[in-house]
Scaffold this motif. Sequence first.
Motif, PDB file in Angstrom:
ATOM      1  N   GLY A   9      -0.869   6.545  -4.362  1.00 55.17           N
ATOM      2  CA  GLY A   9      -0.923   7.536  -5.435  1.00 55.17           C
ATOM      3  C   GLY A   9      -1.227   6.950  -6.788  1.00 55.17           C
ATOM      4  O   GLY A   9      -1.564   7.687  -7.721  1.00 55.17           O
ATOM      5  N   ARG A  10      -1.118   5.631  -6.933  1.00 53.97           N
ATOM      6  CA  ARG A  10      -1.452   5.016  -8.213  1.00 53.97           C
ATOM      7  C   ARG A  10      -2.968   4.756  -8.286  1.00 53.97           C
ATOM      8  O   ARG A  10      -3.617   4.588  -7.260  1.00 53.97           O
ATOM      9  CB  ARG A  10      -0.725   3.673  -8.384  1.00 53.97           C
ATOM     10  N   PRO A  11      -3.516   4.690  -9.501  1.00 53.74           N
ATOM     11  CA  PRO A  11      -4.925   4.314  -9.619  1.00 53.74           C
ATOM     12  C   PRO A  11      -5.153   2.921  -9.019  1.00 53.74           C
ATOM     13  O   PRO A  11      -4.413   1.979  -9.311  1.00 53.74           O
ATOM     14  CB  PRO A  11      -5.161   4.311 -11.141  1.00 53.74           C
ATOM     15  N   ASP A  12      -6.143   2.822  -8.165  1.00 51.92           N
ATOM     16  CA  ASP A  12      -6.463   1.552  -7.506  1.00 51.92           C
ATOM     17  C   ASP A  12      -5.269   0.984  -6.750  1.00 51.92           C
ATOM     18  O   ASP A  12      -5.099  -0.238  -6.663  1.00 51.92           O
ATOM     19  CB  ASP A  12      -6.961   0.506  -8.528  1.00 51.92           C
ATOM     20  N   GLY A  13      -4.426   1.857  -6.196  1.00 51.58           N
ATOM     21  CA  GLY A  13      -3.232   1.393  -5.496  1.00 51.58           C
ATOM     22  C   GLY A  13      -3.549   0.482  -4.321  1.00 51.58           C
ATOM     23  O   GLY A  13      -2.904  -0.549  -4.139  1.00 51.58           O
TER      24      GLY A  13
ATOM     25  N   ARG B  74       0.832  -1.207   0.000  1.00 44.87           N
ATOM     26  CA  ARG B  74       0.000   0.000   0.000  1.00 44.87           C
ATOM     27  C   ARG B  74       0.868   1.259   0.000  1.00 44.87           C
ATOM     28  O   ARG B  74       0.534   2.250  -0.664  1.00 44.87           O
ATOM     29  CB  ARG B  74      -0.929   0.005   1.214  1.00 44.87           C
TER      30      ARG B  74
ATOM     31  N   ARG C 185      -4.874  -2.872  -5.633  1.00 42.84           N
ATOM     32  CA  ARG C 185      -3.769  -3.660  -6.201  1.00 42.84           C
ATOM     33  C   ARG C 185      -2.915  -4.267  -5.086  1.00 42.84           C
ATOM     34  O   ARG C 185      -2.531  -5.439  -5.159  1.00 42.84           O
ATOM     35  CB  ARG C 185      -2.902  -2.777  -7.090  1.00 42.84           C
TER      36      ARG C 185
END
Length: 234
Positions: free
Chosen positions: A137-141, A132, A144
């Motif tokens: 900061g990533r899309p769907d971080g 995490r 994922r």
Amino acid sequence: MTKPPMRDALVAAAFQLFLERGYEQTTVDEIVALAGVGRRSFFRYFPSKEDVVFPDHERCLADMTAYLAESPEASEPVGRVCAAARMVLLMYAENPAFSVQRYRLTKKVPGLRASELSVVWRYERALAAYLRERFAGRPDGMLRADVVAAAVVAAHNNALRSWLRSDGEGDATTAVDHALDYVKAAFGTPPPGSGGNEPEVESEDVVVLVSRRGAPMWRVVQEIESALTKQPEN
């Protein structure tokens, strides 16, 4: 002959009695009597009888958490959590006979099975917490991170349990590494310039893949990679 450390003596005594009498029928008093120590000594090392069945998980979880916390910024996140999960395998492989005994015992005692699942969940949460942070900061971080952590644990445990069911025969590390490679192929990021799993494809190239309905995702990913990397016939 040198006597084993008190903690090891308690574990050995407990498992001897569990195998002879059964887990439910064995008391803490009987364990300490066989080990030749006092009752207070038992609870100095183990909060309960259940904890003597999983004597090394707390240490392994602490080692894993420290390993992830010390990860270099440049380390590839999925490969790092796969390496962290491998530490659990090494703990089991240190003493195959004991690991097989514990596996058989937990299958017979529902309460121990629940405790084992709780331990597995804590490993998964440790992996997810690290991911995490790396995927922030990533899309769907967050999604994922949780999916990758669950996949790592599932792949690791699938191979580990196969090894335990075989009575600890063969090389457990090869089986676990093979399973974890699926996770890295599906979710990992290849090093820049390595080509990795994403080779350059001419824009006019089209790949059509026919896969069996219900095929596991890792197999679909593997088939796509194989199709993309296959050299075209002249």
